[in-house]
Design a protein around this motif. Structure first.
Motif: not given
Length: 301
Positions: A42, A186, A189
């Motif tokens: 990520a 993203l 994470l």
């Protein structure tokens, strides 16, 4: 400062959870798997997407290759001099030649240099440390154990490693504008990397194997935390005249403690597992002090 407090808190929490018995002994494997398959890809997709290639990229990526070459030569000579067993020499090459440029490196870069500097850390990790481990590290592990891996095995390990796959995808997606929801996903994470990585490392800390490994441990950490960063600093700054924040962060990555994955590879190949584990655990604790010193030294770069 807040990031440093987070790192220390998660590290201590991992130690306490192990002592309390509230987490399974298999927990670190699960945490590390999540980091490798989710957190790190990520971050790679998020920050490599905005990467602006420049001449500094070569300097950044080359650091890990130079570092490993220095370690291989240093520990080969030390091994001959002290008549160390081959598995011990292999373990020192792996853990002394590869830094924790992702699990610890990225959170520490954010703590000392800010989020915008993470992209430099990702280049040092993905184009440097990861490829060095996958190619040179696996080869050394095979040479110092029984049976060397074939070229097909090495290429397969590189091709299926999730962060490497994410790197290729991120580069291909550079022309594409991410939607806001995807960027936020993203980021959320990627934010799990620091707490989970330090929790995992704290949980795995074992000091009971110090007896009998003191000299080799001291040699390994002296090289990894002091001698190798100093050699790369002298090469990059006085000799090559490199400077700027990219170079500061690259040198900071060179000073990271031993890579967790390198110790895992050493253990899988039966290369002095006790020493490899101590290199990671003790090196991590000491690095909180040595990294602060290197940051202070490199402010003028």
């Amino acid at each position: 400062m807040n990031n440093l407090i987070l790192l220390v808190t998660c590290f201590v929490a991992g130690m306490l959870l192990r002592r309390s018995g509230r987490m399974s002994e298999q927990a670190p494997a699960t945490l590390n798997s999540f980091i490798i398959h989710i957190s790190l890809p990520a971050l790679t997709l998020l920050y490599i997407h905005d990467l602006k290639l420049s001449g500094d990229v070569a300097f950044i990526a080359a650091m890990a290759w130079i570092h490993f070459g220095l370690a291989a030569g240093f520990f080969w000579v030390v091994g001959k001099w002290l008549k160390l067993p081959r598995p011990t020499v292999g373990a020192l090459m792996l853990t002394g030649g590869l830094g924790n440029t992702s699990f610890l490196g990225l959170p520490m870069i954010e703590a000392y240099y800010g989020k915008e500097a993470i992209v430099t850390g990702l280049i040092a990790d993905q184009l440097g440390s990861f490829l060095v481990l996958s190619i040179l590290g696996i080869t050394v592990a095979g040479l110092y154990s029984s049976g060397a891996p074939g070229a097909r095995t090495i290429l397969r390990r590189i091709a299926i490693f999730p962060p490497f796959v994410a790197l290729i995808v991120a580069v291909l997606l550079i022309p594409v504008v991410y939607p806001e929801w995807f960027t936020l996903l993203l980021k959320r994470l990627g934010d799990t990397l620091a707490p989970l990585a330090l929790l995992s490392v704290g949980f795995q800390l074992r000091l009971g194997h110090l007896a009998g490994n003191g000299r080799n441990l001291a040699l390994g950490l002296l090289f990894k935390l002091l001698l190798a960063p100093l050699a790369i600093f002298l090469l990059y700054v006085p000799l090559l005249g490199a400077g700027g924040q990219h170079i500061q962060v690259t040198l900071f990555e060179a000073a990271m403690p031993p890579m967790i994955t390198a110790a895992i590879v050493a253990t899988e190949h039966d290369l002095d597992p006790e020493l490899a584990t101590l290199m990671v655990a003790v090196g991590l604790v000491l690095s909180f002090f040595t990294l602060a010193g290197w940051w202070w030294v490199m402010r003028a770069v």
